[in-house]
Design a protein around this motif. Structure first.
Motif: not given
Length: 228
Positions: A36-54
């Motif tokens: 569960s901890i790493r799942a939040t890290v994965r989700a956060g990294r996905d969000d950040m990647r979308r932000t930068l690409l945006g």
């Protein structure tokens, strides 16, 4: 100019990402089940990647982009899909090899093992450094950004660890883990401090965009630097 603290931390990061945590990062950056901890890290990294690409143009044909500290290359792949000519560099040979293995057959990305400040990499339209500077002291981070801005024609997008109460608690919890299981410490900094340091060290550049992502155990803040 890189400092002794930059060089020392660079060695720690190489040891961690290329040996200690390579299997963990292999799972984290895939669709494999994680706790569960790493799942939040994965989700956060996905969000950040979308932000930068945006923050990048939708059409990147004719654009040369440096993915500085690319890890396994997820951001590099998305930029290449938009048409960018991507150089993806990381300290870890293991992560670079994994990125090459995962590269879709219809894309061409120049994966390299090395330092993001290597002058032989040449000039770029954009440089993106997602979570690759968060382990360095603020002044070291700004020295790196100074070097990256000197080689970028249109923008430098990067992330830093914002100093927050939640992040302080996570640091305290992290110290309870055995030393062999710990990631290299991140170096939190207040946004106004990093902006001031950039203003002092990188004349002619300033922040145009800023966005924080907080998903459980992932807290990171993005900043877009452009020429004024």
């Amino acid at each position: 100019m890189p400092t002794l603290t930059y060089a020392a931390r660079r060695g720690e990061l190489l040891q961690y990402f290329d040996r200690t945590a390579v299997e963990a990062w292999k799972r984290l950056t895939s669709d494999a089940p994680v706790n569960s901890i790493r799942a939040t890290v994965r989700a956060g990294r996905d969000d950040m990647r979308r932000t930068l690409l945006g923050w990048l143009p939708d059409d990147l044909h004719g654009v040369r982009l440096l993915d500085a500290g690319c890890g396994t290359g997820a951001l590099a792949v998305e930029a290449a899909r938009r048409g960018a000519k991507v150089v993806a560099i990381d300290l870890s040979p293991s992560l670079i090899e994994l990125g090459r293995e995962r590269l879709p057959g219809d894309l061409d990305i120049d994966f390299r093992v090395g330092d993001m400040l290597d002058p032989e990499l040449g000039r770029f339209d954009y440089v993106v450094a997602m979570d690759s500077l968060i382990h360095y002291r603020p002044r070291d981070t700004v020295r790196v950004l100074e070097g990256l801005c000197q080689r970028s024609d249109r923008g430098v997008l990067f992330t830093f660890a914002p100093r927050t109460a939640a992040l302080s608690v996570m640091h305290a919890v992290g110290r309870l883990f055995p030393r062999s299981d710990r990631a290299p410490a991140i170096e939190p900094v207040r946004p106004r401090i990093i902006e001031r340091l950039i203003g002092e060290a990188v004349p002619g550049w300033g922040a145009r965009g800023m966005h924080r992502v907080a998903r459980g155990f992932y807290i990171s803040q993005a900043m877009e630097l452009v020429r004024r």
